[in-house]
Structure formats: structure tokens, C-alpha cells
Design a protein around this motif. Sequence first.
Motif, mmCIF file in Angstrom:
data_model
loop_
_atom_site.group_PDB
_atom_site.id
_atom_site.type_symbol
_atom_site.label_atom_id
_atom_site.label_comp_id
_atom_site.label_asym_id
_atom_site.label_seq_id
_atom_site.Cartn_x
_atom_site.Cartn_y
_atom_site.Cartn_z
ATOM 1 N N ALA A 2 0.832 -1.213 0.000
ATOM 2 C CA ALA A 2 0.000 0.000 0.000
ATOM 3 C C ALA A 2 0.863 1.258 0.000
ATOM 4 O O ALA A 2 0.536 2.233 -0.687
ATOM 5 C CB ALA A 2 -0.935 -0.005 1.207
ATOM 6 N N ASP A 3 1.960 1.245 0.756
ATOM 7 C CA ASP A 3 2.887 2.383 0.733
ATOM 8 C C ASP A 3 3.396 2.625 -0.687
ATOM 9 O O ASP A 3 3.403 3.755 -1.170
ATOM 10 C CB ASP A 3 4.087 2.132 1.662
ATOM 11 N N HIS A 4 3.813 1.557 -1.337
ATOM 12 C CA HIS A 4 4.336 1.673 -2.702
ATOM 13 C C HIS A 4 3.261 2.177 -3.668
ATOM 14 O O HIS A 4 3.507 3.092 -4.461
ATOM 15 C CB HIS A 4 4.881 0.323 -3.176
ATOM 16 N N LEU A 5 2.079 1.587 -3.599
ATOM 17 C CA LEU A 5 1.012 1.986 -4.510
ATOM 18 C C LEU A 5 0.611 3.440 -4.323
ATOM 19 O O LEU A 5 0.367 4.152 -5.300
ATOM 20 C CB LEU A 5 -0.213 1.081 -4.319
ATOM 21 N N GLU B 183 -10.054 3.371 -5.766
ATOM 22 C CA GLU B 183 -8.600 3.404 -5.608
ATOM 23 C C GLU B 183 -8.136 4.794 -5.201
ATOM 24 O O GLU B 183 -7.217 4.933 -4.380
ATOM 25 C CB GLU B 183 -7.918 2.957 -6.896
ATOM 26 N N GLN B 184 -8.751 5.834 -5.742
ATOM 27 C CA GLN B 184 -8.387 7.196 -5.362
ATOM 28 C C GLN B 184 -8.714 7.450 -3.898
ATOM 29 O O GLN B 184 -7.933 8.061 -3.167
ATOM 30 C CB GLN B 184 -9.080 8.228 -6.253
ATOM 31 N N LEU B 185 -9.877 6.974 -3.453
ATOM 32 C CA LEU B 185 -10.252 7.121 -2.049
ATOM 33 C C LEU B 185 -9.250 6.409 -1.146
ATOM 34 O O LEU B 185 -8.797 6.979 -0.148
ATOM 35 C CB LEU B 185 -11.662 6.573 -1.802
ATOM 36 N N MET B 186 -8.899 5.173 -1.503
ATOM 37 C CA MET B 186 -7.925 4.435 -0.699
ATOM 38 C C MET B 186 -6.584 5.185 -0.653
ATOM 39 O O MET B 186 -5.964 5.297 0.400
ATOM 40 C CB MET B 186 -7.702 3.031 -1.277
ATOM 41 N N LYS B 187 -6.164 5.703 -1.782
ATOM 42 C CA LYS B 187 -4.895 6.432 -1.856
ATOM 43 C C LYS B 187 -4.957 7.689 -0.994
ATOM 44 O O LYS B 187 -4.033 7.972 -0.223
ATOM 45 C CB LYS B 187 -4.589 6.792 -3.315
ATOM 46 N N ASN C 55 -2.714 8.349 2.382
ATOM 47 C CA ASN C 55 -1.754 9.447 2.419
ATOM 48 C C ASN C 55 -1.931 10.371 3.624
ATOM 49 O O ASN C 55 -0.975 11.025 4.037
ATOM 50 C CB ASN C 55 -1.804 10.241 1.119
ATOM 51 N N VAL C 56 -3.127 10.432 4.186
ATOM 52 C CA VAL C 56 -3.333 11.303 5.356
ATOM 53 C C VAL C 56 -3.274 10.533 6.673
ATOM 54 O O VAL C 56 -3.262 11.145 7.740
ATOM 55 C CB VAL C 56 -4.670 12.089 5.275
ATOM 56 N N ALA C 57 -3.214 9.209 6.619
ATOM 57 C CA ALA C 57 -3.237 8.386 7.831
ATOM 58 C C ALA C 57 -1.870 8.356 8.517
ATOM 59 O O ALA C 57 -0.830 8.427 7.865
ATOM 60 C CB ALA C 57 -3.654 6.964 7.474
#
Length: 97
Positions: A52-55, A66-70, A74-76
Motif C-alpha cells: 500500500a505504501d508503494h502503490l 482506488e483514489q479514495l484508498m490512496k 496518504n493522510v493516515a
Amino acid sequence: MSLKKEEDACIKSMDLTEDWDAWLDRLRKGVKTAEKLGMSEERIQKVGKRLADHLSKSVCASTPEEQLMKDLWNVASEEEREAMTSVFFKLLDEREK
């Protein structure tokens, strides 16, 4: 890297994810394979977090999910990312039922 090359790389990476359901199915199968090989749940989740870090840094989101997950990733905080990874694995388990 030029902007055009970055865009081409982004588009190429999107082809790997196809759509949300196919992506989740591919991940679920990968987890099942890791389990069959004797990998512990803790180790699988650590690998999942690294993925997940890499993606989040390297792959363009090709679906709204996928945008929501990203965006969430990124803010977590690190603790929140570990919790998200755990919840995500529960989602994969539920899809198998």
C-alpha cells in the motif's frame, strides 16, 4: 522523466489494476497463496502495508475507489495505516464467503 513519460507510465500502471473488483480478487488470491506457503497473518499484513505504501506513491488511481484508498492512506498516521491494512484484509476475507 518528462511529463509525457510520467503520464505513459501512469496509464500503463492503470492497466494492471483493471477495475476495483478484479483488483480485490487478485489481492485475495495473493493472500491465499501466501497462507498456503505458510506465511503468518502478521507477515502478510506487513507485506500488505508495504504494498500500500508503494502503490500510494507510485501508481495512479484508476477508479474512484482506488483514489479514495490512496487519499485515506496518504493522510493516515502509521497506526492508522496498520488499522486500515487490518480492515482491508477483513474485506478480502468477506469477499471470499
